[in-house]
Design an enzyme around this catalytic site. Structure first.
Site, PDB file in Angstrom:
ATOM      1  N   SER A  59     -19.311  62.677  -8.311  1.00 20.21           N
ATOM      2  CA  SER A  59     -18.270  63.195  -7.193  1.00 20.21           C
ATOM      3  C   SER A  59     -17.762  64.652  -7.622  1.00 20.21           C
ATOM      4  O   SER A  59     -17.748  65.081  -8.640  1.00 20.21           O
ATOM      5  CB  SER A  59     -16.852  62.241  -6.767  1.00 20.21           C
TER       6      SER A  59
HETATM    7  N1  SAM Z   1     -18.135  57.431 -10.281  1.00 17.60           N
HETATM    8  C1  SAM Z   1     -19.087  58.093 -10.475  1.00 17.60           C
HETATM    9  C2  SAM Z   1     -19.131  59.210 -11.232  1.00 17.60           C
HETATM   10  O1  SAM Z   1     -18.090  59.452 -12.134  1.00 17.60           O
HETATM   11  O2  SAM Z   1     -20.309  59.484 -11.651  1.00 17.60           O
HETATM   12  C3  SAM Z   1     -19.652  58.580  -9.123  1.00 17.60           C
HETATM   13  C4  SAM Z   1     -20.095  57.199  -8.307  1.00 17.60           C
HETATM   14  S1  SAM Z   1     -20.958  57.632  -6.849  1.00 17.60           S
HETATM   15  C5  SAM Z   1     -20.261  58.845  -5.858  1.00 17.60           C
HETATM   16  C6  SAM Z   1     -21.123  56.045  -6.257  1.00 17.60           C
HETATM   17  C7  SAM Z   1     -21.728  54.753  -7.060  1.00 17.60           C
HETATM   18  O3  SAM Z   1     -21.488  53.637  -6.481  1.00 17.60           O
HETATM   19  C8  SAM Z   1     -23.216  54.925  -7.075  1.00 17.60           C
HETATM   20  O4  SAM Z   1     -23.483  54.883  -8.359  1.00 17.60           O
HETATM   21  C9  SAM Z   1     -23.623  53.629  -6.423  1.00 17.60           C
HETATM   22  O5  SAM Z   1     -24.840  52.978  -7.047  1.00 17.60           O
HETATM   23  C10 SAM Z   1     -22.594  52.965  -6.766  1.00 17.60           C
HETATM   24  N2  SAM Z   1     -22.463  51.649  -5.724  1.00 17.60           N
HETATM   25  C11 SAM Z   1     -22.396  51.583  -4.568  1.00 17.60           C
HETATM   26  N3  SAM Z   1     -22.270  50.358  -4.288  1.00 17.60           N
HETATM   27  C12 SAM Z   1     -21.960  49.581  -5.128  1.00 17.60           C
HETATM   28  C13 SAM Z   1     -21.409  48.332  -5.357  1.00 17.60           C
HETATM   29  N4  SAM Z   1     -21.323  47.443  -4.581  1.00 17.60           N
HETATM   30  N5  SAM Z   1     -21.003  47.842  -6.798  1.00 17.60           N
HETATM   31  C14 SAM Z   1     -20.943  48.630  -7.782  1.00 17.60           C
HETATM   32  N6  SAM Z   1     -21.392  50.065  -7.591  1.00 17.60           N
HETATM   33  C15 SAM Z   1     -21.980  50.514  -6.369  1.00 17.60           C
END
Ligand code: SAM
Length: 212
Positions: A59
């Site tokens: 993000s």
């Molecule tokens: N917090 C992260 C970082 O610091 O790099 C960025 C997160 S990215 C914007 C969103 C993440 O949420 C992705 O890696 C995606 O695979 C994950 N995601 C989406 N749905 C999810 C779920 N149901 N459970 C866990 N992770 C999930």
């Protein structure tokens, strides 16, 4: 390294309204360049989201800052993050003294983040799985941060939050969301604050969006 870029970023975040000095200090000290692909390291301190593979992103620093500030972290707080991605947000929370639990649904990202966090000595507990059901084993949490866009707020998150705890989650459509900051006042009683507008990748799972 990156001292000038870091100072510029911190000034930009201050201008955007980030006031919490602890959060700004964490952003200065957690090496974002080690959480992005090598080819993008020169952009690590730009105030933008960056691709981390598998169609996902780390993000934008402003988004990370506003969500972290909303959690009001104090040392020893137990925090659940849904959406580990690169591991950067988890590292930041750990740097601030929280006991961090994080869930990622993509196995490749989960594995890489887990190794990276371990190598950098951030004490974070990682789980591979669907975070939309939360992680009941270690609940209740003092804070829950969801770093992907939800169509609505999964009940599991409200249930797994401690009284007095805060849930920070972007809610909306697949293309644009409003940040919801809930404080659990009592069993089943919440206050809510909203900040618009954000753009996250979708939260995909049982209580999130269905896979396209
Ligand atoms: N917090 C992260 C970082 O610091 O790099 C960025 C997160 S990215 C914007 C969103 C993440 O949420 C992705 O890696 C995606 O695979 C994950 N995601 C989406 N749905 C999810 C779920 N149901 N459970 C866990 N992770 C999930």
């Amino acid at each position: 390294m990156y001292n000038e870029e870091k100072e510029n970023l911190i000034n930009e975040l201050r201008n955007q309204g980030i006031k919490d000095e602890m959060v700004l200090d964490a952003i200065k000290n957690v090496p974002r360049e080690l959480f992005v692909p090598e080819a993008l390291r020169h952009q690590a301190y730009n105030n933008v989201a960056l691709p981390i593979g598998k169609g996902q992103t780390i993000s934008q620093p402003y988004t990370v800052a506003i969500m972290t500030e909303a959690l009001k972290i104090r040392k020893g707080m137990k925090i659940l993050e849904v959406g580990t991605g690169s591991g950067y947000q988890a590292a930041l929370l750990s740097y601030l003294g929280a006991k961090v639990f994080t869930i990622e649904r993509d196995f490749d990202l989960y594995s890489k983040a887990r190794i990276r966090l371990e190598e950098l000595h951030y004490d974070v507990i990682c789980l591979f799985g669907d975070g939309t059901i939360g992680w009941s084993e270690f609940s209740p949490y003092d804070g829950i941060i969801v770093t992907a866009a939800a169509p609505s707020i999964p009940k599991a998150f409200k249930d797994q939050l401690a009284v007095g705890g805060r849930l920070v989650i972007p809610v909306g459509t697949r293309s644009t969301q409003v940040m919801h900051i809930l404080t659990k006042l009592d069993y089943n009683k919440f206050s809510i604050e909203k900040i618009s507008a954000f753009q996250f990748v979708p939260l995909v799972g049982l209580n999130g969006w269905k896979e396209e």
